[in-house]
Design a protein around this motif. Structure first.
Motif, mmCIF file in Angstrom:
data_model
loop_
_atom_site.group_PDB
_atom_site.id
_atom_site.type_symbol
_atom_site.label_atom_id
_atom_site.label_comp_id
_atom_site.label_asym_id
_atom_site.label_seq_id
_atom_site.Cartn_x
_atom_site.Cartn_y
_atom_site.Cartn_z
ATOM 1 N N ARG A 68 52.404 50.448 40.916
ATOM 2 C CA ARG A 68 51.435 50.803 39.883
ATOM 3 C C ARG A 68 52.100 50.800 38.517
ATOM 4 O O ARG A 68 51.526 50.317 37.535
ATOM 5 C CB ARG A 68 50.839 52.184 40.185
ATOM 6 N N ASP B 97 49.114 42.505 22.860
ATOM 7 C CA ASP B 97 48.813 42.664 21.442
ATOM 8 C C ASP B 97 49.899 42.057 20.574
ATOM 9 O O ASP B 97 49.632 41.498 19.522
ATOM 10 C CB ASP B 97 48.683 44.150 21.102
ATOM 11 N N GLY B 98 51.143 42.200 20.991
ATOM 12 C CA GLY B 98 52.258 41.748 20.177
ATOM 13 C C GLY B 98 52.883 40.471 20.702
ATOM 14 O O GLY B 98 52.215 39.640 21.324
ATOM 15 N N GLN B 99 54.171 40.343 20.449
ATOM 16 C CA GLN B 99 54.866 39.120 20.819
ATOM 17 C C GLN B 99 56.257 39.450 21.353
ATOM 18 O O GLN B 99 56.788 40.527 21.106
ATOM 19 C CB GLN B 99 54.996 38.211 19.599
ATOM 20 N N GLN C 281 57.705 42.985 19.528
ATOM 21 C CA GLN C 281 56.969 44.139 20.021
ATOM 22 C C GLN C 281 55.747 43.645 20.786
ATOM 23 O O GLN C 281 55.054 42.760 20.330
ATOM 24 C CB GLN C 281 56.545 45.004 18.832
ATOM 25 N N LEU C 282 55.521 44.205 21.965
ATOM 26 C CA LEU C 282 54.380 43.772 22.769
ATOM 27 C C LEU C 282 53.196 44.720 22.703
ATOM 28 O O LEU C 282 52.081 44.333 23.011
ATOM 29 C CB LEU C 282 54.786 43.678 24.251
ATOM 30 N N LYS C 283 53.443 45.949 22.342
ATOM 31 C CA LYS C 283 52.464 46.984 22.648
ATOM 32 C C LYS C 283 51.530 47.370 21.511
ATOM 33 O O LYS C 283 50.805 48.340 21.639
ATOM 34 C CB LYS C 283 53.189 48.234 23.155
ATOM 35 N N TYR C 284 51.560 46.685 20.398
ATOM 36 C CA TYR C 284 50.540 46.943 19.382
ATOM 37 C C TYR C 284 50.184 45.619 18.726
ATOM 38 O O TYR C 284 50.992 44.680 18.718
ATOM 39 C CB TYR C 284 51.018 47.975 18.354
ATOM 40 N N PRO C 285 48.969 45.510 18.190
ATOM 41 C CA PRO C 285 48.552 44.249 17.571
ATOM 42 C C PRO C 285 49.392 43.946 16.338
ATOM 43 O O PRO C 285 49.488 44.784 15.438
ATOM 44 C CB PRO C 285 47.087 44.508 17.191
ATOM 45 N N THR C 286 49.972 42.774 16.305
ATOM 46 C CA THR C 286 50.847 42.423 15.188
ATOM 47 C C THR C 286 50.212 41.381 14.252
ATOM 48 O O THR C 286 50.875 40.891 13.342
ATOM 49 C CB THR C 286 52.192 41.865 15.712
ATOM 50 N N ARG D 127 41.027 50.142 21.959
ATOM 51 C CA ARG D 127 41.070 50.589 23.349
ATOM 52 C C ARG D 127 40.515 52.005 23.440
ATOM 53 O O ARG D 127 41.278 52.973 23.459
ATOM 54 C CB ARG D 127 42.499 50.554 23.868
ATOM 55 N N TYR E 127 58.254 51.568 22.971
ATOM 56 C CA TYR E 127 58.089 51.568 24.427
ATOM 57 C C TYR E 127 59.389 52.028 25.070
ATOM 58 O O TYR E 127 60.273 51.231 25.372
ATOM 59 C CB TYR E 127 57.702 50.173 24.932
ATOM 60 N N GLU F 253 47.737 60.439 32.287
ATOM 61 C CA GLU F 253 47.356 60.020 33.645
ATOM 62 C C GLU F 253 48.064 58.720 34.005
ATOM 63 O O GLU F 253 48.545 58.548 35.119
ATOM 64 C CB GLU F 253 45.833 59.856 33.713
ATOM 65 N N ARG F 254 48.155 57.822 33.021
ATOM 66 C CA ARG F 254 48.754 56.519 33.310
ATOM 67 C C ARG F 254 50.278 56.568 33.257
ATOM 68 O O ARG F 254 50.956 55.842 33.979
ATOM 69 C CB ARG F 254 48.236 55.465 32.310
ATOM 70 N N TYR F 255 50.793 57.391 32.390
ATOM 71 C CA TYR F 255 52.248 57.478 32.238
ATOM 72 C C TYR F 255 52.710 58.926 32.377
ATOM 73 O O TYR F 255 53.221 59.513 31.421
ATOM 74 C CB TYR F 255 52.672 56.927 30.877
ATOM 75 N N PRO F 256 52.508 59.537 33.547
ATOM 76 C CA PRO F 256 52.857 60.954 33.685
ATOM 77 C C PRO F 256 54.332 61.204 33.400
ATOM 78 O O PRO F 256 55.202 60.471 33.853
ATOM 79 C CB PRO F 256 52.507 61.261 35.143
ATOM 80 N N MET G 237 54.770 57.033 32.830
ATOM 81 C CA MET G 237 55.565 57.599 33.909
ATOM 82 C C MET G 237 57.011 57.703 33.468
ATOM 83 O O MET G 237 57.572 56.750 32.958
ATOM 84 C CB MET G 237 55.496 56.685 35.135
ATOM 85 N N SER G 238 57.578 58.842 33.669
ATOM 86 C CA SER G 238 58.970 59.003 33.274
ATOM 87 C C SER G 238 59.873 58.356 34.312
ATOM 88 O O SER G 238 59.472 58.097 35.451
ATOM 89 C CB SER G 238 59.312 60.484 33.162
ATOM 90 N N MET H 260 60.290 54.650 28.151
ATOM 91 C CA MET H 260 59.653 55.469 29.171
ATOM 92 C C MET H 260 60.551 56.556 29.731
ATOM 93 O O MET H 260 60.179 57.218 30.691
ATOM 94 C CB MET H 260 59.137 54.570 30.297
ATOM 95 N N SER I 142 55.833 60.939 30.612
ATOM 96 C CA SER I 142 56.466 60.100 29.592
ATOM 97 C C SER I 142 56.419 60.743 28.214
ATOM 98 O O SER I 142 57.088 60.289 27.294
ATOM 99 C CB SER I 142 55.786 58.728 29.523
#
Lengths: 165, 96
Positions: free
Chosen positions: B20, B93-95, A90-95, A11, A133, A20-23, B1-2, A135, A25
């Motif tokens: 968003r 990406d993950g599961q 886990q969803l947020k990284y390639p496993t 990415r 993850y 910008e996407r997660y201000p 975003m917090s 937030m 955080s």
């Protein structure tokens, strides 16, 4: 073989846009914990391992990867575990790679080998894992980080290896 | 975003900011992808009901009646991912 150069990022520009996407955080702490010198040779040192890879023993409550604000719990992973006794939620990284060899993200067998060879003094009975993850930096610091730190200290390690996912 | 950023949006009624965030969460940081994921989940749910199969409405109504709004909100996110996974088109990406 995967090209690890910057141009081969899955990415491109991801980290340039995090704020910008997660201000808000990102954790910003003025109270960084200073590194401390090792008090004994590494061959005598007891090593703990902490990972944000979302690795957990099969049969334990899966990490909550769907919650919009994150999961502030951690799992204990016995350092004697076999990789086939562990799984990733886990969803947020390639496993994909970790599914083929868990050690690429959670090097438990490598650490077991180092302990068996005497390269390190041994392993704490428990390793630890959580998902990245989260937030709410305040909750992260006051609950997960604090509880996890207490649990790690209770294992009385000489060295703690921290590995992000 | 917090969470603080989102709580402020909830108080001020800034639904665009909240939406968003939901799209970013469901799209793994990509708002357009998140929008498509929401649509995908609804399409999958609708497809399952087109033949009007028997469903357990007592379970549904009982859950709505007995469970807290927060638990149901949490379930809502679980159901989103359930239907997305069921669609066979998995972008994450993950599961789970």
């Amino acid at each position: 073989m995967m090209d690890n150069s910057e141009g081969a990022q899955l990415r491109p520009g991801l980290w340039d846009t995090v704020n910008e996407r997660y201000p808000g955080s990102m954790i910003v702490s003025a109270d960084d914990v200073a590194l401390v010198p090792l008090t004994r040779p590494i061959r005598e040192a007891r090593v703990a391992f902490v990972s944000s890879a979302g690795v957990q023993p099969r049969g334990t409550l899966p990490f909550d990867v769907v919650h919009p604000v994150g999961d502030y719990s951690f799992r204990r992973v016995p350092s004697t575990s076999r990789v086939e006794d562990l799984e990733i939620h886990q969803l947020k990284y390639p496993t994909d790679g970790a599914a083929r060899d868990l050690n690429v993200i959670f090097p438990i067998e490598r650490l077991q080998e180092l302990a068996a060879e005497g390269a390190i003094g041994g392993l704490t009975p428990e390793f630890f894992s959580f998902i990245g993850y989260n937030m709410d930096p305040v909750s992260f610091e006051r609950t997960l980080a604090q509880e996890l730190a207490d649990a790690v200290v209770a294992e009385q390690p000489d060295v703690v290896l921290l590995a992000p996912a | 975003m917090s969470v603080q950023y989102l709580k402020e949006a909830a108080i001020t009624g800034d639904h665009d900011r909240l939406l968003r965030y939901v799209r970013l969460h469901l799209g793994d940081g990509n708002e357009d992808a998140g929008r498509k994921e929401i649509d995908k989940a609804w399409v999958e749910a609708l497809k399952l009901l087109l033949d009007v199969p028997p469903t357990d409405r007592e379970f549904i109504l009982g859950a709505i009646d007995r469970q807290s709004a927060a638990t149901l909100a949490h379930l809502f996110f679980h159901l989103h991912f359930y239907f997305v996974q069921r669609s066979g088109e998995w972008i994450h990406d993950g599961q789970l």
